[in-house]
Design an enzyme around this catalytic site. Structure first.
Site, mmCIF file in Angstrom:
data_model
loop_
_atom_site.group_PDB
_atom_site.id
_atom_site.type_symbol
_atom_site.label_atom_id
_atom_site.label_comp_id
_atom_site.label_asym_id
_atom_site.label_seq_id
_atom_site.Cartn_x
_atom_site.Cartn_y
_atom_site.Cartn_z
ATOM 1 N N HIS A 1 0.727 -0.813 -0.006
ATOM 2 C CA HIS A 1 -0.117 -0.119 -0.147
ATOM 3 C C HIS A 1 0.687 1.541 -0.212
ATOM 4 O O HIS A 1 0.965 2.449 -1.141
ATOM 5 C CB HIS A 1 -0.734 -0.065 1.107
ATOM 6 C CG HIS A 1 -2.281 0.751 1.145
ATOM 7 N ND1 HIS A 1 -2.539 1.299 2.185
ATOM 8 C CD2 HIS A 1 -2.306 1.757 0.264
ATOM 9 C CE1 HIS A 1 -3.105 2.169 2.318
ATOM 10 N NE2 HIS A 1 -3.563 2.378 1.182
ATOM 11 N N GLU B 1 2.199 1.303 -3.329
ATOM 12 C CA GLU B 1 1.475 1.953 -4.452
ATOM 13 C C GLU B 1 1.670 3.080 -4.065
ATOM 14 O O GLU B 1 1.533 4.342 -5.309
ATOM 15 C CB GLU B 1 0.439 1.459 -4.182
ATOM 16 C CG GLU B 1 -1.066 2.421 -5.083
ATOM 17 C CD GLU B 1 -2.191 2.305 -4.020
ATOM 18 O OE1 GLU B 1 -3.032 3.124 -3.770
ATOM 19 O OE2 GLU B 1 -2.856 1.714 -2.979
ATOM 20 N N HIS B 2 1.795 4.539 -3.159
ATOM 21 C CA HIS B 2 1.283 5.395 -3.065
ATOM 22 C C HIS B 2 2.885 5.989 -3.027
ATOM 23 O O HIS B 2 2.559 7.144 -4.062
ATOM 24 C CB HIS B 2 1.357 5.785 -1.406
ATOM 25 C CG HIS B 2 0.003 6.144 -0.778
ATOM 26 N ND1 HIS B 2 -1.066 6.841 -1.147
ATOM 27 C CD2 HIS B 2 -1.150 4.939 -0.641
ATOM 28 C CE1 HIS B 2 -2.157 6.576 -0.070
ATOM 29 N NE2 HIS B 2 -2.058 5.229 -0.688
ATOM 30 N N GLU C 1 -4.751 7.741 7.062
ATOM 31 C CA GLU C 1 -5.905 6.298 6.754
ATOM 32 C C GLU C 1 -6.115 5.529 6.700
ATOM 33 O O GLU C 1 -6.902 5.074 7.135
ATOM 34 C CB GLU C 1 -5.078 6.371 4.672
ATOM 35 C CG GLU C 1 -6.322 5.601 3.983
ATOM 36 C CD GLU C 1 -5.618 5.289 2.479
ATOM 37 O OE1 GLU C 1 -6.286 4.673 1.851
ATOM 38 O OE2 GLU C 1 -4.134 5.259 2.056
#
Length: 1027
Positions: free
Chosen positions: A102, A105-106, A203
């Site tokens: 994750h 991905e950012h 998040e």
């Protein structure tokens, strides 16, 4: 197999036969025909074609290829759709909870070799006319999709995406910003305490404040404990700070390689061009590797397991004493077996969908809980699928009872099977899904094939839905107990079953805060003084990088001159049916008919307004005419693509204090079922059932539970709605219908021991709303079917004529706007708008304490309506402030998951999403206005904001929705074109001017709302209303 493909070909001829209009006919044969010219074995730009297959149901040709050198897999779906899509997905299989896929991905989107500027991804949002741009981390893959209608734009975005995925910079500073970092609370003050910061960190804190998400995560981790599904791929908040920059780079090196990649393209652009660009810009630079990313099957248990987890209590729960969840989850077969997956997915729907399903009857109707558990039914997103069934909103003492019911229901299904009519209704639903033309069809396909393809299943087989339907019918014919035997095998005899319960813990949030504090202290105690100094200096370095104006000139961009100067006109015809105005819009709807009706609320007494959303949600689910609610649900599934009623509040396009209030009826059906669809509507108008209090209670509980669950996910929407409440008459009504006021109202209704008063209210509302005198309709269908649809609509109107009743509007100030803009006022049918000439907007600040560790913040300012000459400037301004100032301050520096500004309904709205800050964000909103007024932006910034606005203005509209803007809001193509010209004309002067006149401190009337954790600053400030 050959026999089945023959039936598919016959279907193709029948479907093609419907496209009689030659202009559509021509388009429908181009991209798909071109793709048919490829041959298996053919070599193109380093790829070899493996197979070419027509998929007539979906009007596409699938071309499957493999890259010779790296083994990368490729699927192209050629279809006559100009909204072209690209996606690349990589199998990412983490083995810990740090959230490495994750955070990666950012971070890959923060700059690459060819595009080293910071954050090319967010910058491209404003340099392109994309219709979609995003990236997703699933449990076992990461996907990077975009779509656009412009060929040049496609090449630009493809170049940026390929470089980001395969050649990212992965700078340490970007890892700190996006993942996690230790930093002084105030980065410029070395004496302020050290805290955890980071976009993904916040998040995931937000995600784990959602009890449904917490439950789903635990369920997956515990059902598949032995490999990658046993960890949190998005990142467990307290494990995220264990991830190092080195580990992040290593994960990229081992997972982000073409040999571990699957490429998908869709639309009408030529395949060769895509292959050439992908080969030249990325794949030619790699050699084949053998990626070690395959997911093994989960070893099967020899006996069922039980487990328990806790969550935070929900202040909005319909019943505070009933907040437990219990669910049984079964491990099923491998998802790469396409037909088995299809069968189990259908079986799941038969078991749980709608009031006729066995589990609905045994679990929902006895009112033991409020709704099915948050994870329910078939889930094919993991290598081996699962099926889950259970309840939420139940009492702890009912745990054993629920377990027994689940076991008994499975036995009953094995004994009795399913009615044939329910199976037909489900197959009808599949037929409708294939015929319905959506604007994001490419994205839906990419998501649909992703999991199966990820584990080396055949994506083309998955697209041949008709083959699966045919095979399913054959299997049932050959063996009438086909489905019962599946239930016996997968549920009754399956020892790999997990029973997971969840209960609220009053100290849950406190424990989380304490655990984070302990984790932080452990990290801080290990630091030497020079480490702390180092952290402070790195914090300053990050701040300075974030504050620098970025040179984005390396990135490709479209120009404003690439935007079409005029809009495509949507012709509509005005008519009447039984004295009711109708808008007819001929569209290539692929054998579907779409019906809408707007029914005015002008005669409804004020005290009934709060009940309208409840009325809308139950009126189509209580039974009607000679049908009880079960038979009604069955007929809707057999004969329509769905029937629904929703509230509709439309501000006037030229006056802020004028609006239309109503409810919108929507339904669709296959052409052959038109009479049946209108017959169902007639029964709802003439004889809806309002006598079953038990049924109403079930619907009320489900609705209240859904609203309560939605807050942690859509908190920013609730904050924006509340902030707008005191600024326009529309804002007030929207808060009543869809804001926190409605959530609290539904909670009150759910808590009532006796619902007879509510039952008595529903027919009162019905008399006012379902009245043909207060109604107008819209029909979208093919030209060939339009006269038939008009005839059926006429019949419907004469069938419901007895509901006509001339009632006086509650408000005396009503303005009529002609439906036909060219007609003289008063000469034809009109929209009747409420005017509130004496409306006084007022300032209001509201705080809702919530059991979340993050905030949702919004501030709204009253500005101007759609046709006002300043609206275009405010629209461009909102995009420019978002991209050039708010994104940097709220997300990059502030660590929120998102934030920005938007315009609409006469309001300029600021918002932030999953934000660690609250009151500080409000001051960021104000500083953004100062930033604009000081003129610190360039012509390039304005042009990019224009591109961004036009990509929304010109986003594709499905045939089913063409003409709807005009039908609902009266906004004609002429008004849209005038607005378009004003957008083109916006200048730097007009931006500075509107910022000063509308958003400047002295000028504005604003509303503010925050949803978030307890807040001492707000509590001590008397200007806030704390709910």
């Amino acid at each position: 197999m050959f026999r089945q493909s023959k039936t598919v070909l016959q279907k193709l001829r029948n479907l093609r036969f419907q496209w009689q209009n030659p202009s559509w006919r021509f388009r429908s044969t181009s991209a798909t025909e071109r793709a048919l010219q490829y041959q298996a074995g053919q070599k193109i730009h380093g790829f070899t074609v493996k197979e070419v297959v027509t998929v007539p149901d979906l009007f596409l040709t699938a071309v499957k290829l493999t890259h010779d050198n790296t083994g990368a897999q490729y699927l192209h779906a050629a279809r006559d759709d100009k909204n072209n899509l690209f996606s690349v997905q990589l199998r990412t299989t983490p083995m810990d909870n740090t959230g490495v896929p994750h955070i990666l991905e950012h971070t890959v989107l923060c700059g690459s070799e060819k595009y080293p500027c910071r954050d090319p991804f967010f910058k491209m949002l404003n340099r392109s006319l994309s219709t979609f741009m995003n990236a997703f981390t699933a449990s076992d893959f990461t996907m990077y999709p975009f779509s656009t209608q412009n060929g040049k734009d496609f090449q630009n975005l493809l170049s940026v995406y390929l470089d980001a995925v395969f050649f990212p910079c992965l700078r340490e500073l970007d890892f700190w910003q996006e993942g996690w970092r230790l930093e002084n609370e105030k980065p410029t003050d070395p004496t302020s305490p050290l805290v955890f910061k980071g976009v993904v960190f916040n998040e995931m804190k937000g995600a784990f404040s959602d009890n449904e998400r917490v439950y789903a995560q635990h369920l997956q981790n515990k059902l598949y404990p032995d490999h990658t599904y046993g960890v949190v791929s998005g990142g467990e908040p307290l494990a995220i700070p264990d991830l190092s920059w080195e580990q992040l780079k290593h994960f990229h090196a081992t997972h982000y390689h073409p040999s571990n990649a699957r490429f998908f393209t869709y639309g009408d652009l030529p395949l060769e061009q895509h292959l050439k660009q992908i080969q030249e810009e990325a794949l030619s630079k790699f050699e084949r590797t053998e990626p070690d990313t395959a997911v093994p099957n989960q070893p099967h248990w020899d006996r069922p397991r039980e487990d328990h987890v806790t969550c935070s209590p929900d202040a909005m729960a319909p019943d505070a004493a009933k907040q437990n969840t219990l669910c049984m989850s079964y491990l099923l077969g491998d998802i790469t077996d396409t037909f088995e997956g299809f069968t189990l997915s259908l079986l799941s729907s038969l078991m749980i969908s709608g009031p006729n399903s066995p589990f609905y009857k045994t679990l929902i109707e006895p009112k033991i809980g409020t709704n099915f558990s948050s994870v329910v039914g078939y889930d094919g997103s993991t290598k081996e699928a699962s099926f889950s069934i259970g309840l939420q909103g139940m009492a702890e003492e009912d745990t054993e009872k629920v377990k027994q019911i689940i076991v008994q229901t499975i036995d009953e299904i094995i004994a009795n099977g399913f009615e044939e009519e329910r199976i037909e209704a489900l197959l009808h639903k599949i037929e409708i899904q294939m015929k319905h033309q959506s604007t994001s069809f490419g994205l839906s396909l990419a998501s649909y094939i992703a999991s199966c393809w990820n584990h080396d299943g055949d994506p083309v087989q998955l697209l041949k839905i008709s083959d699966s339907v045919t095979q399913f019918r054959e299997a049932l014919k050959d063996n009438p107990r086909f489905l019962q035997e599946k239930v016996l095998h997968y549920f009754k005899d399956n020892t790999h079953r997990l029973t997971l319960s969840m209960s609220p813990d009053e100290a849950y949030l406190e424990k989380q805060v304490k655990a984070e504090e302990e984790k932080l202290q452990k990290k801080v105690q290990a630091l030497s003084e020079s480490d702390k100094k180092d952290i402070y200096e790195k914090g300053l370095e990050l701040l300075s990088v974030q504050s620098k104006i970025q040179d984005a000139s390396c990135l490709p961009a479209l120009k404003v001159s690439d935007i079409e100067p005029t809009i495509a006109v949507t012709p509509v015809e005005m008519g009447t049916a039984g004295g009711v105005p109708v808008q007819y819009c001929e569209q290539p709807t692929n054998g579907m008919v779409y019906f809408r009706a707007m029914c005015s609320l002008n005669t409804l007494p004020e005290d009934l307004k709060l009940y309208v959303p409840l009325f809308c949600s139950v009126i189509t689910k209580m039974g009607c005419g000679g049908l009880d609610y079960r038979q009604q649900a069955q007929q809707m599934e057999l004969k329509t693509g769905g029937m629904s009623i929703s509230t509709s509040v439309n501000p006037d396009y030229s006056n802020m204090d004028m609006y239309e209030q109503g409810v919108l009826l929507s339904s669709s059906c296959l052409e052959r079922n038109l009479p049946d669809m209108f017959h169902l509507w007639s029964d709802i108008f003439n004889s809806p059932h309002f006598d079953d209090e038990e049924r109403l209670r079930v619907l009320v509980m489900m609705s209240a539970q859904e609203l309560a669950n939605g807050i942690s996910y859509s908190g920013h929407m609730y904050a924006m709605t509340r902030a707008a409440r005191s600024l326009t008459p529309t804002g007030e009504l929207q808060e009543t219908f869809g804001g926190m006021e409605q959530v609290k109202f539904m909670k009150r209704i759910a808590e009532m021991p006796d619902l007879t008063q509510v039952l008595r209210t529903l027919p009162r509302i019905k008399r006012h709303i379902l009245n043909p005198l207060n109604m107008r309709c819209a029909v979208n269908s093919t030209p060939q079917k339009m006269s038939d649809a008009a005839g059926q609509l006429d019949n419907f109107m004469s069938n419901v004529a007895s509901n006509k009743k001339d009632r006086k509007p509650v408000r005396s100030d009503i303005t009529e706007r002609p439906l036909d803009p060219l007609a003289a006022p008063g000469s034809g049918p009109s929209r009747k708008l409420i005017t509130e000439p004496n409306f006084k907007p007022c300032q209001m600040k509201t705080f809702f304490p919530m059991p979340f560790p993050i905030n949702f913040v919004s501030e709204c300012i009253r500005t101007v309506p759609f046709t006002h000459e300043d609206y275009a400037s405010l629209n461009i301004l909102s995009r420019m402030m978002t991209a050039k100032y708010l994104h940097r301050e709220i997300r990059e520096k502030g660590g929120a998951y998102g934030g920005g500004a938007r315009v609409g309904g006469g309001l300029f709205t600021f918002y932030s999403y999953r934000d660690p800050n609250s009151v500080q964000t409000l001051s960021t909103f104000r500083k953004s206005v100062d930033w604009v007024r000081s003129g610190q932006f360039t012509q390039q910034d304005i042009d990019e904001a224009k591109l961004s606005v036009f990509s929304a203005v010109d986003s594709p509209v499905a045939p089913s929705n063409k003409g709807m803007g005009r039908f609902l809001s009266g906004i004609t193509d002429e008004l849209k074109q005038a607005h378009r010209e004003r957008l083109f004309a916006v200048t730097d002067k007009s931006l500075v001017d509107v910022a000063g006149r509308y958003l400047g401190i002295g000028q504005r009337t604003c509303g503010v709302a925050i949803l978030g954790p307890e807040n001492d600053i707000i509590k001590k400030d008397p200007s806030w209303v704390v709910k």
